[in-house]
Scaffold this motif. Structure first.
Motif, PDB file in Angstrom:
ATOM      1  N   ASP A   3       0.818  -1.213   0.000  1.00 40.76           N
ATOM      2  CA  ASP A   3       0.000   0.000   0.000  1.00 40.76           C
ATOM      3  C   ASP A   3       0.854   1.266   0.000  1.00 40.76           C
ATOM      4  N   GLN A  38      -0.731   3.173  -4.415  1.00 41.52           N
ATOM      5  CA  GLN A  38      -1.250   4.506  -4.710  1.00 41.52           C
ATOM      6  C   GLN A  38      -0.719   5.048  -6.028  1.00 41.52           C
ATOM      7  N   ARG A  98      -3.005   3.593  -9.766  1.00 43.42           N
ATOM      8  CA  ARG A  98      -4.462   3.666  -9.754  1.00 43.42           C
ATOM      9  C   ARG A  98      -5.082   3.241 -11.089  1.00 43.42           C
TER      10      ARG A  98
END
Length: 421
Positions: free
Chosen positions: A114, A119, A122
């Protein structure tokens, strides 16, 4: 789209989930500072060569001093080899996983991604299959689903309308009887020698049997193995074979590769296949002609069910928790999921990649149908199950076909295994 030049024996010798190469080892804890070792079952596959080279080039542009060594393992031994290597501290820095139970059971040995890559990526879809308890442990490379493909040429030969396949189970069985009477083909190409056939069957036909609320509860872990709808799926597994709708000797027929060849050679009218890897729209189109490959929504079995394409993250790369270079290994995962690399994977292997920005138009009518299904597809039922439950299901499915176990006993054993996790 670049098409692979495969002969008939190439499909017969391929495995949808397997790659080429000999076993080897690399050490995450003992790897040199300038080396990253990757284990997978794809890097030895000719169809993945351009994908791997694009990923290498992307990574080398940022880290020219780092050596990346790919070790292609045989898929039929992959998870056994990986488990042993990880227990002994001789595992790789980066490793490939199927989405679902195999990854989740090993999540404690993996680096949560994570904060490293999730991120940043996406544009990728399919994360859920590589997550446990809300934490991401691998980045998706492909999307995977389990559609029912059908041979439009056989439909025409049987006097059926290939553009309007049956939408209910009763009509589907009637079409199968017509195909049997008018052609030499069986209704289904099915292989369960490895115990994989039941996994595909559960996920492909489950949406046509389970009502949406029960389907969603299954995915969430609230599975009722005593449900009449769950029982109905396993009854269909038996009934299809006992009615002679499958090829002979399902338990001695390998799903990868024998059943794929039966469909590709026109000996069966339908097969539950994949949307990526092998046994998918492009492979079948090379043998049957892309205009003859249809995608059949699962025929409705239960009133109130909502048939759709089962869809998950297919394969994805994870990072070992014990790697000496977590940031560097995570950056390699970025390269392995870069847009240029995944575009090459789609072009050469026909993979439906997780990158939603990659243009997949021009793949023919079957791919167009699949892409429409992907927009509304729910995760596959078998991917939600623990790996040990899947292994047991494979063994029991063989016994159900041979008559050595009853459905009630099989479901009880599966319920016990599922609760044990």
């Amino acid at each position: 789209m670049k098409r692979r030049a495969l002969g008939a024996m190439a499909l017969a010798g391929a495995m949808a989930l397997a790659g080429c190469g000999s076993a080897g080892s690399g050490s995450a804890s003992g790897s040199r500072e300038n080396t990253l070792v990757v284990w997978d079952w794809k890097s030895g596959d000719e169809a993945a060569a351009a994908y791997i080279e694009e990923a290498r080039a992307d990574f080398a542009a940022r880290h020219p001093e780092v050596t990346v060594r790919f070790v292609a393992q045989p898929f039929d031994q992959y998870y056994t080899l990986l488990g042993t290597a990880m227990r002994t501290g001789e595992g790789p820095d980066v490793m490939l996983f199927n989405g679902g139970g195999q990854l989740r059971e090993r999540a404690d040995d993996l680096l949560p991604l994570d904060d490293h890559v999730a991120q940043d990526l996406r544009r990728l879809a399919g994360w859920e299959a590589f997550s446990r308890d809300g934490t991401v442990y691998a980045a998706p490379v492909t999307l995977q689903g389990h559609p029912v493909y059908y041979n439009k040429a056989l439909y025409e030969e049987a006097g059926l309308d290939p553009e309007n396949p049956a939408t209910t189970w009763e009509d589907f069985l009637a079409d199968c009887r017509t195909i049997a009477e008018e052609t030499q083909a069986t209704c289904f190409a099915q292989g369960n020698k490895e115990g994989y056939g039941i996994h595909f069957f559960l996920s492909a036909l489950g949406p046509a049997v389970l009502p949406p609320q029960e389907y969603d509860a299954w995915l969430a872990g609230d599975r009722d193995w005593t449900s009449p709808h769950v029982r109905r799926i396993f009854e269909l597994w038996q009934e299809i074979d006992r009615a002679g709708l499958n090829n002979a000797g399902v338990n001695s027929t390998a799903l990868f590769n024998d059943s794929l060849s039966l469909f590709a050679s026109g000996d069966a009218a339908h097969i539950i296949g994949l949307v990526s890897d092998v046994g998918h729209w492009e492979d079948f189109g090379e043998f049957l002609g892309e205009e003859n490959v249809g995608v059949l929504p699962a025929p409705l079995v239960t009133d109130g069910a909502a048939p759709g394409l089962p869809l998950d993250g297919g394969i994805g790369y994870a990072v070992a928790k014990e790697t000496r270079n977590p940031d560097l290994a995570a950056d390699l995962v970025r390269s392995l999921t870069s847009t240029d690399a995944l575009a090459a994977f789609h072009a050469d292997a026909g993979a439906i990649v997780a990158d939603t920005t990659v243009d997949v138009s021009g793949g023919g009518p079957a791919l167009a149908t699949l892409m429409r299904g992907i927009e509304t597809g729910k995760p596959a039922l078998h991917v939600a199950l623990p790996a040990r439950t899947l292994d047991l299901m494979g063994r029991l499915s063989q016994q159900l076909l041979s008559g050595s176990v009853g459905i009630e006993d099989a479901l009880r054993q599966l319920a016990d295994a599922d609760r044990a996790g």
